[in-house]
Design an enzyme around this catalytic site. Structure first.
Site, PDB file in Angstrom:
ATOM      1  N   GLY A 224       0.836  -1.182  -0.012  1.00 44.41           N
ATOM      2  CA  GLY A 224      -0.037   0.150   0.172  1.00 44.41           C
ATOM      3  C   GLY A 224       0.783   1.297   0.011  1.00 44.41           C
ATOM      4  O   GLY A 224       1.756   1.403  -0.827  1.00 44.41           O
ATOM      5  N   GLY A 227       4.970   1.439  -0.152  1.00 44.45           N
ATOM      6  CA  GLY A 227       5.570   0.934  -1.152  1.00 44.45           C
ATOM      7  C   GLY A 227       5.670  -0.541  -1.414  1.00 44.45           C
ATOM      8  O   GLY A 227       4.604  -1.394  -1.194  1.00 44.45           O
ATOM      9  N   ASP A 254      -3.536  -4.395 -10.333  1.00 43.95           N
ATOM     10  CA  ASP A 254      -3.720  -4.906 -11.946  1.00 43.95           C
ATOM     11  C   ASP A 254      -2.804  -3.980 -12.518  1.00 43.95           C
ATOM     12  O   ASP A 254      -1.679  -4.331 -13.404  1.00 43.95           O
ATOM     13  CB  ASP A 254      -4.784  -4.852 -12.441  1.00 43.95           C
ATOM     14  CG  ASP A 254      -5.754  -6.014 -11.567  1.00 43.95           C
ATOM     15  OD1 ASP A 254      -5.047  -6.830 -10.911  1.00 43.95           O
ATOM     16  OD2 ASP A 254      -6.839  -5.720 -11.602  1.00 43.95           O
TER      17      ASP A 254
END
Ligand code: RIB
Length: 311
Positions: A224, A227, A254
């Site tokens: 998140g 990093g 994605d």
């Protein structure tokens, strides 16, 4: 030089509604916005890779229905090759019901995979032909797992490196993990697969060790806003995320995986590829939707430039 890459995975139609808050069981909430678009982790990742410049073949399966047209129209518009599109004669295209909280931009997703969970042995034999000559094959866990296993075997036999994006979490065998050159879980999936909580760098190192012991060469854990943690078995590093105002985080993973594949296909090392992938994800969360939010190569380069990173 660009190497050929393949994404084997899901295609579904995303039915996305924005809501003032996510409903609790039994509650009905009046939403504020609805959008239908192409989705599915495989398709999203393929579009992200294609738009950021990869020479990509996407292998997925859909029904013979109007939901299939949603993907085919996107592919026409983006000039993506369609030789990896398979059709199910008696199963409909899958769907994902997505709710996005318009205040926190958190989401809830229910996916019904439909046709993309019906890859047969014949389909994966055809997939193996399409994989021949590819440098990397990217898989997720949204299609029928026996098909993933056959495709992994075929990829390894022809010398392609297999990257497994372990989303959404499903149980996989140790043999399957051992066939992966790289895995790309988020913190939750990393915990589910290793039993190690990934809250910080140390936790990520311990989870990575479990994956390495199972035979995975490179472990990349998306964490998140902290990093991306990467371990190649020797070096371990956290590549920081870019700070942006997120509008919709659906499909950010994605975008990351697609951008990462593009950068690898251009011969970049995993650390540099993660920076390119972080930029791809940072741009995607600033737009609504999944496939429609994937940025172009120019947008990624401009973004990196604006952050003082030379391409
Ligand atoms: O990762 C986001 C995707 O997950 C959505 O597009 C939805 O289709 C689900 O598969």
């Amino acid at each position: 030089m660009k190497q050929k890459v393949v994404v084997f995975g899901s295609y579904v139609v995303d039915l996305m509604g924005r809501t003032p808050h996510l409903p609790v069981p039994g509650e009905t909430v009046k939403g504020s916005f609805f959008k239908m678009g192409a989705g599915g982790k495989g398709f999203n990742q393929a579009v992200a890779a294609h738009k950021t410049g990869a020479e990509i073949t996407v292998i997925t399966k859909m029904g013979r229905d109007s939901f299939a047209d949603v993907a085919l129209n996107v592919m026409d518009e983006l000039k993506m090759p369609k030789d990896g599109i398979f059709f199910a004669e008696d199963t409909e295209t899958g769907i994902a019901l997505i709710l996005v909280d318009e205040n926190s931009s958190e989401n809830e997703i229910v996916i019904v995979p439909g046709a993309c969970a019906t890859f047969s042995e014949e389909d994966t034999e055809r997939a193996a032909e399409l994989i021949n000559g590819a440098a990397y094959v990217l898989l997720q866990l949204e299609v029928n797992q026996d098909a993933n296993e056959r495709v992994m075997k075929a990829a390894n036999q022809c010398g392609a490196k297999v990257i497994v994006n372990t989303a959404p979490y499903s149980e996989v065998t140790d043999e399957f993990l051992a066939g992966a050159y790289m895995v790309t879980p988020n913190e939750v999936e990393a915990f589910e697969m290793t039993g190690v909580e990934v809250k910080d760098f140390d936790g990520a190192c311990r989870a990575a060790e479990v994956f390495h012991q199972k035979g995975v060469k490179v472990v990349l854990i998306t964490m998140g806003s902290q990093g991306v943690f990467i371990s190649d078995g020797e070096e371990r590093k956290l590549v920081p995320a870019f700070k942006v105002n997120a509008l919709d985080t659906t499909g950010a993973g994605d975008a990351f995986n697609g951008g990462f594949l593009t950068a690898l296909s251009e011969g970049r090392n995993v650390w540099d590829a993660a920076v390119f992938a972080n930029a791809t994800a940072a741009l995607s969360v600033q737009k609504l939707g999944t496939t429609p939010s994937m940025p172009t190569r120019e947008e990624v380069e401009e973004f990196l430039h604006s952050r003082g990173i030379k391409e």
